[in-house]
Scaffold this active site. Structure first.
Site, mmCIF file in Angstrom:
data_model
loop_
_atom_site.group_PDB
_atom_site.id
_atom_site.type_symbol
_atom_site.label_atom_id
_atom_site.label_comp_id
_atom_site.label_asym_id
_atom_site.label_seq_id
_atom_site.Cartn_x
_atom_site.Cartn_y
_atom_site.Cartn_z
ATOM 1 N N SER A 114 35.687 36.385 41.934
ATOM 2 C CA SER A 114 34.558 36.445 41.014
ATOM 3 C C SER A 114 33.250 36.614 41.806
ATOM 4 C CB SER A 114 34.556 35.192 40.134
ATOM 5 O OG SER A 114 33.712 35.355 39.024
ATOM 6 N N ASP A 251 41.481 39.653 31.687
ATOM 7 C CA ASP A 251 40.354 39.175 32.487
ATOM 8 C C ASP A 251 39.020 39.512 31.847
ATOM 9 O OD1 ASP A 251 38.737 38.422 34.742
ATOM 10 O OD2 ASP A 251 40.323 39.056 36.096
ATOM 11 N N HIS A 278 41.049 35.576 34.168
ATOM 12 C CA HIS A 278 40.160 35.591 35.332
ATOM 13 C C HIS A 278 40.743 34.769 36.488
ATOM 14 C CE1 HIS A 278 36.361 36.522 37.158
ATOM 15 N NE2 HIS A 278 35.991 35.257 37.270
#
Length: 303
Positions: A114, A251, A278
């Protein structure tokens, strides 16, 4: 699994918590960068063991909590000079390079999850001389595609009336609204982590909210911080090292965007983890580690 923790003393005077896991003699060294911003490296603590469990690969995993995060020191964010000096991309990129040097890493693999993926893109451009390859775990190359994706995801899951309600709450910054909180938790279970045991309310306990809010906003489905303008796609063609991109089918980082990312980076590979969110390394770990191991073995063989 053998592990070692160290406090790294940075030249700016702050202390950073770091750790390594696995065999010190392992031929593969992987430095993993946590998300957030303001998250924690805790997600990577079992990775060396997971490599052994799922693929038998010997990997030494290094990680650290970035400035302001979890066990690392934090400046006084009430002082604007600290916000200006530290809460920016260049600071965290420079911090990564200093941490790499303090850890004694060279010719290693860099992985970012991320927000850590933002730093991975940036570092792969700025310091490719230190890398064998890099892995971007659930991060698109521009925030506008991410915003488009999360807006569509909440519309698909909650419907227009509920999204309109969420927007009215966001306009007032009334984020403690119970109905809004329930909606966010539904979205987190759908698109962030899809395991039966996932508790979205546990995450904020580990999050440095001053850092997160400055870059991101209140939650993963609201982007009001400085990240909203980040876009590195025009520079991707300059990445010359091997790169693996991974995302989950569900995601917040859209498959269609990361397909474009893979096209823009010479020789990049893309893995989509079926039914993953995610945190798809947690949702479907066997597929995740098998794909990552295959990438590492291919790069190792080509060295």
């Amino acid at each position: 699994m053998k592990h070692e923790t160290k406090i790294l003393h940075l030249k700016n005077g702050y202390d950073i918590w770091s750790a390594s896991f696995g065999n010190p003699d392992a031929p593969i060294k992987l430095l993993a960068l946590h998300g957030g911003p303001g998250g924690t490296s805790k997600e990577f603590w079992p990775w060396a063991e997971n490599f052994q469990k799922y693929t038998g690969l010997d990997v030494q995993v290094f990680t650290y909590d970035q400035l302001g995060s979890f066990w690392s020191e934090a400046p006084d964010w009430t002082k604007q000079e600290n916000v200006d000096k530290y809460l920016n991309y260049q600071y965290y990129l420079d911090e990564l390079e200093e941490v790499r040097s303090l850890m004694g890493l060279d010719h290693f693999y860099l992985l970012g999850h991320s927000w850590g993926g933002v730093l991975t893109y940036e570092y792969s451009l700025a310091h490719p001389e230190h890398l064998k390859g890099s892995i971007v775990y659930s991060m698109t190359d521009n925030i506008q595609d991410y915003v488009t994706s999360v807006n569509q995801e909440r519309l698909d899951l909650l419907g227009k009336d509920e999204v309109d309600y969420m927007k009215s709450v966001e306009a007032k910054a009334d984020f403690i609204d119970p109905r809004y909180h329930r909606d966010v938790n539904r979205l987190y279970r759908e698109n962030i982590e899809r395991t039966a045991t996932y508790d979205p309310d546990a995450g904020p306990d580990l999050l440095a909210t001053d850092v997160y809010n400055h870059f991101q906003g209140n939650n993963e489905f609201v982007v009001t911080g400085i990240l909203k303008d980040w876009n590195i796609r025009p520079q991707l063609h300059n990445i010359k090292i091997p790169m693996l991109l991974t995302t989950g089918e569900k995601d917040t980082m859209p498959v269609w965007s990361m397909q474009e990312t893979a096209k823009a980076i010479p020789g990049a590979e893309l893995f989509v983890n079926t039914d993953g969110g995610h945190h798809h390394a947690v949702d479907h770990p066997e597929a995740f580690y098998e794909n990552l191991t295959a990438f590492l073995k291919r790069v190792q063989a080509a060295q």
